[in-house]
Design a protein around this motif. Structure first.
Motif, PDB file in Angstrom:
ATOM      1  N   ARG A 183       0.821  -1.159  -0.047  1.00 40.60           N
ATOM      2  CA  ARG A 183      -0.149  -0.100   0.118  1.00 40.60           C
ATOM      3  C   ARG A 183       0.936   1.140  -0.005  1.00 40.60           C
ATOM      4  NH1 ARG A 183      -4.868   1.098   0.572  1.00 40.60           N
ATOM      5  NH2 ARG A 183      -5.610  -0.896   1.471  1.00 40.60           N
TER       6      ARG A 183
ATOM      7  N   SER B  84       0.725   5.335   0.154  1.00 46.17           N
ATOM      8  CA  SER B  84      -0.165   6.479   0.643  1.00 46.17           C
ATOM      9  C   SER B  84       0.344   7.666   0.658  1.00 46.17           C
ATOM     10  CB  SER B  84      -0.583   6.388   2.092  1.00 46.17           C
ATOM     11  OG  SER B  84      -1.408   4.599   2.176  1.00 46.17           O
TER      12      SER B  84
ATOM     13  N   SER C 256      -4.322   6.867  -2.109  1.00 47.76           N
ATOM     14  CA  SER C 256      -3.552   5.669  -1.667  1.00 47.76           C
ATOM     15  C   SER C 256      -3.772   4.698  -2.768  1.00 47.76           C
ATOM     16  CB  SER C 256      -3.640   5.217  -0.271  1.00 47.76           C
ATOM     17  OG  SER C 256      -4.876   4.581  -0.276  1.00 47.76           O
TER      18      SER C 256
END
Length: 166
Positions: free
Chosen positions: A68, A70, A121
């Motif tokens: 992930r 972000s 994100s």
């Protein structure tokens, strides 16, 4: 003679400011799965990793990582570059991503095609061609592109690592 002293004093002052900046800013981070590491306004966290069922090459496997990414900035977009993420083995070997694509995503949704807006994100899937006996894998985040820039990155921002196991 006097100009040399002024120049030496200025250089020492600049070096002192750089050391102070590094001391105040530097922060090593060693994160586990799900923990976010921050690089200024940008965060990275490991969601999952797995070995591909299909062998990559002789004695190698494709290690797939879901990361992930972000953007915590309030005004600045961020374009993720897979080259900022490298895989480290416990023996110190380093591996670049050999695949970084999401063919299952419709056009315009691939995180490598566009910049993340402020507050946005995405999940990036990265593939690393690694030996099948790789131990203690860790992701390394660095915006340096070579050994010297990596060293400066480590000195001023700190070492950023994410453990894949344990």
């Amino acid at each position: 003679m006097r100009a040399g002293r002024v120049l030496a004093f200025a250089a020492a002052g600049l070096l002192g400011l750089l050391v102070l900046f590094a001391a105040l800013n530097r922060r090593d981070q060693d994160a586990a799965r799900g923990e976010e590491i921050r690089y200024d306004d940008f965060g990275f966290s490991l969601l999952d990793h797995r070995r591909s069922a299909v062998p990559s090459a002789a004695g190698k496997v494709l290690l797939l990582v879901d990361l992930r990414v972000s953007n915590h900035a309030k005004r600045v977009p961020f374009r993720f570059d897979p080259a900022t993420v490298r895989l480290l083995g416990g023996d110190g070997r380093e591996f670049q991503a050999v695949s970084a694509s999401r063919p299952d995503l419709p056009p315009g949704r691939d995180p490598f095609e566009r910049a993340l807006p402020p507050g946005g994100s995405c999940v990036a899937e990265l593939g690393f061609d690694v030996p099948s006996d790789l131990r203690e894998p860790r992701l390394r985040i660095s915006f340096g592109r070579n050994g010297f820039l990596d060293l400066l990155d480590d000195v001023f921002w700190g070492r950023k690592r994410i453990r894949l196991e344990g």
